[in-house]
Design a protein around this motif. Sequence first.
Motif, mmCIF file in Angstrom:
data_model
loop_
_atom_site.group_PDB
_atom_site.id
_atom_site.type_symbol
_atom_site.label_atom_id
_atom_site.label_comp_id
_atom_site.label_asym_id
_atom_site.label_seq_id
_atom_site.Cartn_x
_atom_site.Cartn_y
_atom_site.Cartn_z
ATOM 1 N N THR A 95 0.724 -1.209 -0.045
ATOM 2 C CA THR A 95 0.017 -0.060 0.007
ATOM 3 C C THR A 95 0.798 1.167 -0.025
ATOM 4 N N GLN A 96 0.335 2.450 0.076
ATOM 5 C CA GLN A 96 1.069 3.931 -0.128
ATOM 6 C C GLN A 96 1.960 3.701 1.354
ATOM 7 N N LYS A 99 4.659 0.896 0.563
ATOM 8 C CA LYS A 99 5.653 1.400 -0.406
ATOM 9 C C LYS A 99 6.663 2.493 0.263
ATOM 10 N N THR A 197 -8.499 2.162 -1.917
ATOM 11 C CA THR A 197 -7.283 0.832 -1.861
ATOM 12 C C THR A 197 -8.237 -0.308 -1.127
ATOM 13 N N HIS A 244 -6.600 12.214 -4.897
ATOM 14 C CA HIS A 244 -6.532 11.076 -4.101
ATOM 15 C C HIS A 244 -7.271 9.927 -5.008
ATOM 16 N N GLU A 245 -8.119 10.315 -6.138
ATOM 17 C CA GLU A 245 -8.936 9.461 -6.813
ATOM 18 C C GLU A 245 -8.207 9.055 -7.984
ATOM 19 N N VAL A 247 -6.573 7.159 -10.618
ATOM 20 C CA VAL A 247 -5.906 5.721 -10.718
ATOM 21 C C VAL A 247 -4.817 5.536 -11.893
ATOM 22 N N GLY A 251 -0.759 7.125 -10.659
ATOM 23 C CA GLY A 251 -1.778 7.327 -9.373
ATOM 24 C C GLY A 251 -1.821 6.002 -8.649
ATOM 25 N N ILE A 252 -3.009 5.777 -8.181
ATOM 26 C CA ILE A 252 -2.932 4.695 -7.229
ATOM 27 C C ILE A 252 -3.161 3.496 -7.952
ATOM 28 N N GLN A 253 -2.846 2.372 -7.623
ATOM 29 C CA GLN A 253 -3.034 1.354 -8.154
ATOM 30 C C GLN A 253 -4.000 0.191 -7.435
ATOM 31 N N ILE A 254 -5.034 -0.115 -8.152
ATOM 32 C CA ILE A 254 -5.967 -0.903 -7.451
ATOM 33 C C ILE A 254 -6.346 -2.147 -8.086
ATOM 34 N N GLY A 273 -2.765 0.766 -13.745
ATOM 35 C CA GLY A 273 -3.254 1.006 -12.315
ATOM 36 C C GLY A 273 -4.680 0.291 -11.956
#
Length: 319
Positions: A95-96, A99, A197, A244-245, A247, A251-254, A273
């Motif tokens: 996770t963040q 990492k 996440t 924060h949205e 991906v 960005g965020i990997q989900i 992502g």
Amino acid sequence: MILVFVDHSDEQIKKSSLEVLSYGAALAEKLGTSLEALILGTFSGNPGELGNYGVTKIYQAPDEKLNHLDAQVYIKVIAEAATKLGADIIIFSHTQTGKAIAPGVAARLKAGLVSGALALPDTSNGFVVKKNVFSGKAFAHVAITSPVKIISLNPNSFPIKAQGGAPATVETFAASEVAPKVKITAVNKVKGEVPLTEAEIVVSGGRGLKGPENWNLVEDLAHVLHAATACSRPVADSHWRPHHEHVGQTGIQIAPNLYIAIGISGAIQHLAGVNRSKTIVVINKDPEAPFFKAADYGIVGDAFEIVPKLTEAIKKLKQ
Ligand SMILES: Cc1cc2nc3c(=O)[nH]c(=O)nc-3n(C[C@H](O)[C@H](O)[C@H](O)COP(=O)(O)OP(=O)(O)OC[C@H]3O[C@@H](n4cnc5c(N)ncnc54)[C@H](O)[C@@H]3O)c2cc1C
């Protein structure tokens, strides 16, 4: 001994940490070793309950200064605990938080690290861990040869398995030095939303939605599905949605069970992502949109017509 770093928020153990505990328990059984865990900061829940996931001993460092992630401090404390407790394998969630700290712990302990593991290590000939490379386009099987080994497990890669075991014993771990170099003056938490996440279902919007004023389409569908909302990068860059949205590769990997992409073209950087999602549904008016190649189900058509109908149909179904 296998040591798992357990992360918590709002007095709840994070779902990703339960996955890591289940993974650690399976690995401990495979190697015939024990599973222990480390929790940092004050946690008023009952950590002993984690015995249910196969852990026998929990070490808690209940120092208020550890209540917020400070990577430099966490790295020091976790490395110290791993050395003092004699951990051979340390496991984080990718996770963040994971990492931010796993590579630092690996550097301190001169340990080999596989980040973003997807499965239990193959121990038939050494210690080989499978992970994604090239933004999910290929797999690599990486051998760790150092005495201490570190793995960070990709969220949603390993099922949570409650074992109904006895409560774990809880001991205090007193870190020798907890001296943050930064002071957190305020924490603004997004309340009432499903964290991206941790979400099982994600509804995501792209530039095809034309503007922020149309995001009720995404939010209404997410609401009926109890899903988190996400977006493509240009949407966040244009301030239609918060960063924060976002991906994707940057960005965020989900990896939710269901990812619904609305008005998103499916550029490779976006797919990086989300392509580990179990089922992908794409709604796009262009039948040639690249996202359809990655989709399990596709609807070709105008999102402004389709999404409200889909939301209504799910509402009815749920009634
Ligand atoms: C180094 C680098 C990193 C990047 N990282 C990321 C990243 O992390 N995440 C990311 O998302 N992007 C990233 N990008 C950007 C990426 O290349 C794409 O530009 C971006 O993903 C496109 O966003 P989009 O699909 O929302 O917009 P567009 O490409 O403009 O696509 C909009 C889609 O909506 C469809 N559409 C239009 N109207 C409708 C309608 N009424 N109904 C249904 N469909 C409709 C169109 O057919 C089109 O397919 C990165 C780029 C670079 C160079």
